[in-house]
Motif scaffolding. Structure first.
Motif, mmCIF file in Angstrom:
data_model
loop_
_atom_site.group_PDB
_atom_site.id
_atom_site.type_symbol
_atom_site.label_atom_id
_atom_site.label_comp_id
_atom_site.label_asym_id
_atom_site.label_seq_id
_atom_site.Cartn_x
_atom_site.Cartn_y
_atom_site.Cartn_z
ATOM 1 N N PRO A 136 0.801 -1.234 0.000
ATOM 2 C CA PRO A 136 0.000 0.000 0.000
ATOM 3 C C PRO A 136 0.830 1.279 0.000
ATOM 4 C CG PRO A 136 -0.663 -1.483 1.794
ATOM 5 C CD PRO A 136 0.580 -2.039 1.194
ATOM 6 N N LEU A 137 2.128 1.175 0.258
ATOM 7 C CA LEU A 137 2.970 2.369 0.368
ATOM 8 C C LEU A 137 3.885 2.574 -0.828
ATOM 9 C CD1 LEU A 137 3.899 1.852 4.120
ATOM 10 C CD2 LEU A 137 2.090 3.298 3.166
ATOM 11 N N LEU A 138 3.783 1.728 -1.834
ATOM 12 C CA LEU A 138 4.670 1.822 -2.993
ATOM 13 C C LEU A 138 4.471 3.095 -3.813
ATOM 14 C CD1 LEU A 138 4.716 -1.882 -4.211
ATOM 15 C CD2 LEU A 138 6.680 -0.552 -3.398
ATOM 16 N N SER A 139 3.367 3.782 -3.624
ATOM 17 C CA SER A 139 3.112 4.998 -4.406
ATOM 18 C C SER A 139 3.783 6.240 -3.824
ATOM 19 C CB SER A 139 1.604 5.238 -4.515
ATOM 20 O OG SER A 139 1.051 5.441 -3.226
ATOM 21 N N MET B 111 12.113 -21.766 6.611
ATOM 22 C CA MET B 111 13.492 -21.654 6.149
ATOM 23 C C MET B 111 13.959 -20.209 6.269
ATOM 24 S SD MET B 111 14.959 -23.117 2.567
ATOM 25 C CE MET B 111 14.367 -24.756 2.967
ATOM 26 N N LYS B 112 15.158 -20.025 6.811
ATOM 27 C CA LYS B 112 15.675 -18.677 7.058
ATOM 28 C C LYS B 112 16.703 -18.273 6.007
ATOM 29 C CE LYS B 112 14.868 -18.723 11.978
ATOM 30 N NZ LYS B 112 15.388 -18.471 13.300
ATOM 31 N N HIS B 113 16.701 -16.965 5.712
ATOM 32 C CA HIS B 113 17.637 -16.374 4.764
ATOM 33 C C HIS B 113 18.087 -15.031 5.312
ATOM 34 C CE1 HIS B 113 16.213 -19.189 1.677
ATOM 35 N NE2 HIS B 113 15.017 -18.937 2.159
ATOM 36 N N GLU B 114 19.253 -14.619 4.899
ATOM 37 C CA GLU B 114 19.728 -13.293 5.257
ATOM 38 C C GLU B 114 19.421 -12.352 4.104
ATOM 39 O OE1 GLU B 114 24.059 -11.892 5.766
ATOM 40 O OE2 GLU B 114 23.409 -12.583 7.752
ATOM 41 N N VAL B 115 18.789 -11.246 4.427
ATOM 42 C CA VAL B 115 18.413 -10.271 3.400
ATOM 43 C C VAL B 115 18.855 -8.883 3.869
ATOM 44 C CG1 VAL B 115 16.062 -10.015 4.319
ATOM 45 C CG2 VAL B 115 16.513 -9.436 1.956
ATOM 46 N N ASP B 116 19.337 -8.097 2.921
ATOM 47 C CA ASP B 116 19.840 -6.763 3.221
ATOM 48 C C ASP B 116 18.735 -5.743 2.936
ATOM 49 O OD1 ASP B 116 21.546 -4.735 3.931
ATOM 50 O OD2 ASP B 116 22.687 -4.765 2.060
ATOM 51 N N LEU B 117 18.148 -5.198 3.993
ATOM 52 C CA LEU B 117 17.043 -4.250 3.858
ATOM 53 C C LEU B 117 17.468 -2.868 4.338
ATOM 54 C CD1 LEU B 117 14.191 -6.527 5.228
ATOM 55 C CD2 LEU B 117 14.697 -6.001 2.848
ATOM 56 N N MET B 118 16.912 -1.856 3.710
ATOM 57 C CA MET B 118 17.181 -0.478 4.124
ATOM 58 C C MET B 118 16.228 -0.111 5.256
ATOM 59 S SD MET B 118 17.765 1.509 0.519
ATOM 60 C CE MET B 118 18.448 2.966 1.295
ATOM 61 N N THR B 119 16.652 0.826 6.072
ATOM 62 C CA THR B 119 15.801 1.327 7.142
ATOM 63 C C THR B 119 15.617 2.825 6.967
ATOM 64 O OG1 THR B 119 17.695 1.659 8.605
ATOM 65 C CG2 THR B 119 16.531 -0.450 8.788
ATOM 66 N N ALA B 120 14.633 3.350 7.659
ATOM 67 C CA ALA B 120 14.387 4.789 7.684
ATOM 68 C C ALA B 120 14.223 5.191 9.149
ATOM 69 C CB ALA B 120 13.122 5.131 6.888
ATOM 70 N N LEU C 183 11.348 8.046 1.275
ATOM 71 C CA LEU C 183 10.713 6.888 1.892
ATOM 72 C C LEU C 183 10.195 5.924 0.821
ATOM 73 C CD1 LEU C 183 9.809 5.437 4.456
ATOM 74 C CD2 LEU C 183 7.687 6.766 4.336
ATOM 75 N N GLY C 184 9.615 6.462 -0.246
ATOM 76 C CA GLY C 184 9.146 5.631 -1.357
ATOM 77 C C GLY C 184 10.280 4.860 -2.004
ATOM 78 N N TYR C 185 11.438 5.493 -2.108
ATOM 79 C CA TYR C 185 12.613 4.813 -2.655
ATOM 80 C C TYR C 185 13.008 3.629 -1.773
ATOM 81 C CZ TYR C 185 17.477 3.927 -3.846
ATOM 82 O OH TYR C 185 18.645 3.317 -4.185
ATOM 83 N N ILE C 186 13.054 3.846 -0.463
ATOM 84 C CA ILE C 186 13.427 2.789 0.482
ATOM 85 C C ILE C 186 12.400 1.659 0.438
ATOM 86 C CG2 ILE C 186 13.733 2.248 2.932
ATOM 87 C CD1 ILE C 186 14.836 5.147 3.236
ATOM 88 N N ILE C 187 11.137 2.023 0.388
ATOM 89 C CA ILE C 187 10.065 1.025 0.325
ATOM 90 C C ILE C 187 10.183 0.201 -0.956
ATOM 91 C CG2 ILE C 187 7.560 0.771 0.024
ATOM 92 C CD1 ILE C 187 7.301 3.126 2.074
ATOM 93 N N ALA C 188 10.383 0.862 -2.086
ATOM 94 C CA ALA C 188 10.499 0.153 -3.367
ATOM 95 C C ALA C 188 11.714 -0.773 -3.380
ATOM 96 C CB ALA C 188 10.588 1.161 -4.516
ATOM 97 N N LEU D 67 13.013 -8.154 -1.126
ATOM 98 C CA LEU D 67 12.209 -9.245 -0.573
ATOM 99 C C LEU D 67 11.629 -10.107 -1.685
ATOM 100 C CD1 LEU D 67 10.503 -7.214 2.277
ATOM 101 C CD2 LEU D 67 12.117 -9.106 2.593
ATOM 102 N N SER D 68 11.164 -9.482 -2.757
ATOM 103 C CA SER D 68 10.609 -10.236 -3.882
ATOM 104 C C SER D 68 11.661 -11.151 -4.498
ATOM 105 C CB SER D 68 10.065 -9.291 -4.958
ATOM 106 O OG SER D 68 8.942 -8.595 -4.470
ATOM 107 N N ASN D 69 12.873 -10.643 -4.665
ATOM 108 C CA ASN D 69 13.946 -11.456 -5.221
ATOM 109 C C ASN D 69 14.272 -12.647 -4.326
ATOM 110 O OD1 ASN D 69 14.175 -9.779 -7.433
ATOM 111 N ND2 ASN D 69 15.938 -8.669 -6.641
ATOM 112 N N GLU D 70 14.279 -12.428 -3.028
ATOM 113 C CA GLU D 70 14.576 -13.507 -2.077
ATOM 114 C C GLU D 70 13.482 -14.575 -2.062
ATOM 115 O OE1 GLU D 70 17.316 -14.193 -0.197
ATOM 116 O OE2 GLU D 70 18.280 -12.512 -1.204
ATOM 117 N N LEU D 71 12.279 -14.204 -2.454
ATOM 118 C CA LEU D 71 11.135 -15.114 -2.381
ATOM 119 C C LEU D 71 10.847 -15.859 -3.692
ATOM 120 C CD1 LEU D 71 8.761 -12.852 -0.278
ATOM 121 C CD2 LEU D 71 9.689 -15.068 0.432
ATOM 122 N N LEU D 72 11.633 -15.654 -4.723
ATOM 123 C CA LEU D 72 11.342 -16.255 -6.030
ATOM 124 C C LEU D 72 11.172 -17.768 -5.970
ATOM 125 C CD1 LEU D 72 13.657 -14.213 -8.430
ATOM 126 C CD2 LEU D 72 11.145 -14.209 -8.355
#
Length: 125
Positions: A19-22, A93-102, A27-32, A38-43
């Motif tokens: 809901p926040l992608l718009s 199953m666990k994975h390490e993912v690099d996420l941005m924070t705000a 913040l929109g950049y970080i969300i996108a 996350l999408s790439n990690e879930l393929l």
């Protein structure tokens, strides 16, 4: 910030971003970016889950009994138990993912309290 998350947690977090992608700001950049990461990690997880839906699901029908192009695994059926049993190990199953924070202060006046709570996992003091 690197985080270790289960496939289930990654999917929940990714869904909280939709809901926040718009947002048209930093913040929109970080969300996108987090959505993409996350999408790439879930393929592979999503491919496996979709294969299980095809294996254990039934083709949906409209109110007139006409077949729809979608397939659903009906909760409460024996096939749902089989579906869930096969999917559960992948959910966990666990994975390490690099996420941005705000910063919390960066969302003041931009997001509602409800929206802030939905992405609390990517906000820091």
């Amino acid at each position: 910030m690197k985080q270790t998350l289960t496939n289930f947690e990654m999917e929940q977090r990714r869904n909280s971003l939709i809901p926040l992608l718009s947002q048209r700001n930093i913040l929109g950049y970080i969300i996108a970016r987090n959505y993409r990461m996350l999408s790439n990690e879930l393929l592979e997880y999503e491919k496996f889950r979709n294969d299980l839906v095809q294996k254990y699901g039934e083709q949906d029908k409209d109110e007139n009994g006409n077949l729809l192009p979608t397939v659903t695994v009906k909760i409460g059926t024996e096939n749902f138990v089989k579906f869930y049993t096969e999917l559960k190990p992948l959910n966990d199953m666990k994975h390490e993912v690099d996420l941005m924070t705000a910063k919390y202060e960066s969302v003041i006046g931009i997001l509602s309290g409800e929206e802030i709570l939905s992405i609390d996992w990517m906000l820091e003091d």
